[in-house]
Design a protein around this motif. Structure first.
Motif, PDB file in Angstrom:
ATOM      1  N   GLY A 166       2.023   4.912   8.695  1.00 43.88           N
ATOM      2  CA  GLY A 166       3.433   4.534   8.740  1.00 43.88           C
ATOM      3  C   GLY A 166       3.616   3.080   9.129  1.00 43.88           C
ATOM      4  O   GLY A 166       4.482   2.387   8.585  1.00 43.88           O
ATOM      5  N   ILE A 167       2.818   2.611  10.067  1.00 35.55           N
ATOM      6  CA  ILE A 167       2.918   1.212  10.502  1.00 35.55           C
ATOM      7  C   ILE A 167       2.505   0.283   9.361  1.00 35.55           C
ATOM      8  O   ILE A 167       3.139  -0.733   9.093  1.00 35.55           O
ATOM      9  CB  ILE A 167       2.048   0.970  11.749  1.00 35.55           C
ATOM     10  N   ILE A 168       1.429   0.659   8.654  1.00 40.68           N
ATOM     11  CA  ILE A 168       0.946  -0.164   7.539  1.00 40.68           C
ATOM     12  C   ILE A 168       1.975  -0.187   6.410  1.00 40.68           C
ATOM     13  O   ILE A 168       2.298  -1.248   5.870  1.00 40.68           O
ATOM     14  CB  ILE A 168      -0.415   0.349   7.018  1.00 40.68           C
ATOM     15  N   ASN A 169       2.507   0.948   6.038  1.00 35.62           N
ATOM     16  CA  ASN A 169       3.473   1.018   4.948  1.00 35.62           C
ATOM     17  C   ASN A 169       4.824   0.401   5.320  1.00 35.62           C
ATOM     18  O   ASN A 169       5.480  -0.198   4.482  1.00 35.62           O
ATOM     19  CB  ASN A 169       3.691   2.467   4.500  1.00 35.62           C
ATOM     20  N   GLY A 170       5.215   0.563   6.551  1.00 36.32           N
ATOM     21  CA  GLY A 170       6.520   0.046   6.982  1.00 36.32           C
ATOM     22  C   GLY A 170       6.491  -1.390   7.439  1.00 36.32           C
ATOM     23  O   GLY A 170       7.515  -2.046   7.560  1.00 36.32           O
ATOM     24  N   GLY A 171       5.298  -1.933   7.702  1.00 31.69           N
ATOM     25  CA  GLY A 171       5.130  -3.235   8.311  1.00 31.69           C
ATOM     26  C   GLY A 171       5.334  -4.346   7.378  1.00 31.69           C
ATOM     27  O   GLY A 171       5.734  -5.419   7.566  1.00 31.69           O
TER      28      GLY A 171
ATOM     29  N   LYS B 205      -2.186  10.787  14.720  1.00 32.88           N
ATOM     30  CA  LYS B 205      -2.524   9.382  14.982  1.00 32.88           C
ATOM     31  C   LYS B 205      -2.686   8.613  13.671  1.00 32.88           C
ATOM     32  O   LYS B 205      -2.206   7.493  13.533  1.00 32.88           O
ATOM     33  CB  LYS B 205      -3.806   9.305  15.811  1.00 32.88           C
ATOM     34  N   LEU B 206      -3.353   9.220  12.691  1.00 30.37           N
ATOM     35  CA  LEU B 206      -3.526   8.564  11.398  1.00 30.37           C
ATOM     36  C   LEU B 206      -2.202   8.373  10.675  1.00 30.37           C
ATOM     37  O   LEU B 206      -1.972   7.331  10.056  1.00 30.37           O
ATOM     38  CB  LEU B 206      -4.490   9.366  10.512  1.00 30.37           C
ATOM     39  N   MET B 207      -1.334   9.369  10.740  1.00 27.87           N
ATOM     40  CA  MET B 207      -0.024   9.247  10.095  1.00 27.87           C
ATOM     41  C   MET B 207       0.801   8.143  10.736  1.00 27.87           C
ATOM     42  O   MET B 207       1.539   7.436  10.053  1.00 27.87           O
ATOM     43  CB  MET B 207       0.719  10.584  10.139  1.00 27.87           C
ATOM     44  N   GLU B 208       0.677   7.965  12.054  1.00 24.72           N
ATOM     45  CA  GLU B 208       1.356   6.852  12.720  1.00 24.72           C
ATOM     46  C   GLU B 208       0.837   5.524  12.200  1.00 24.72           C
ATOM     47  O   GLU B 208       1.617   4.610  11.925  1.00 24.72           O
ATOM     48  CB  GLU B 208       1.141   6.928  14.234  1.00 24.72           C
ATOM     49  N   LYS B 209      -0.481   5.415  12.069  1.00 23.01           N
ATOM     50  CA  LYS B 209      -1.093   4.173  11.592  1.00 23.01           C
ATOM     51  C   LYS B 209      -0.683   3.879  10.149  1.00 23.01           C
ATOM     52  O   LYS B 209      -0.389   2.752   9.804  1.00 23.01           O
ATOM     53  CB  LYS B 209      -2.626   4.225  11.685  1.00 23.01           C
TER      54      LYS B 209
END
Length: 62
Positions: free
Chosen positions: A57-62, A51-55
């Motif tokens: 990823g969203i922050i870095n990719g967003g 779950k943290l890695m998804e979050k």
């Protein structure tokens, strides 16, 4: 994996372990319950990490 489900499952196994100790279960039964607790804890750590890695990823990719 559902974090809430794993948390509830771990809590129920812990209560089962406490009740078993009070009821005088054999050491083999207690070891099986403790092993299930360890597996559940590992799965919970994996679910939280995912779950943290998804979050992240969203922050870095967003």
């Amino acid at each position: 994996m559902n974090i809430r489900f794993l948390t509830v499952w771990i809590r129920s196994r812990f209560e089962q372990l406490k009740a078993g100790r009070d009821a005088g279960q054999t050491s083999t039964e207690m070891a099986l319950i403790a092993g299930a607790l360890l597996v559940g804890a590992g799965l919970l750590v994996l679910a939280i990490r995912t779950k943290l890695m998804e979050k992240i990823g969203i922050i870095n990719g967003g």
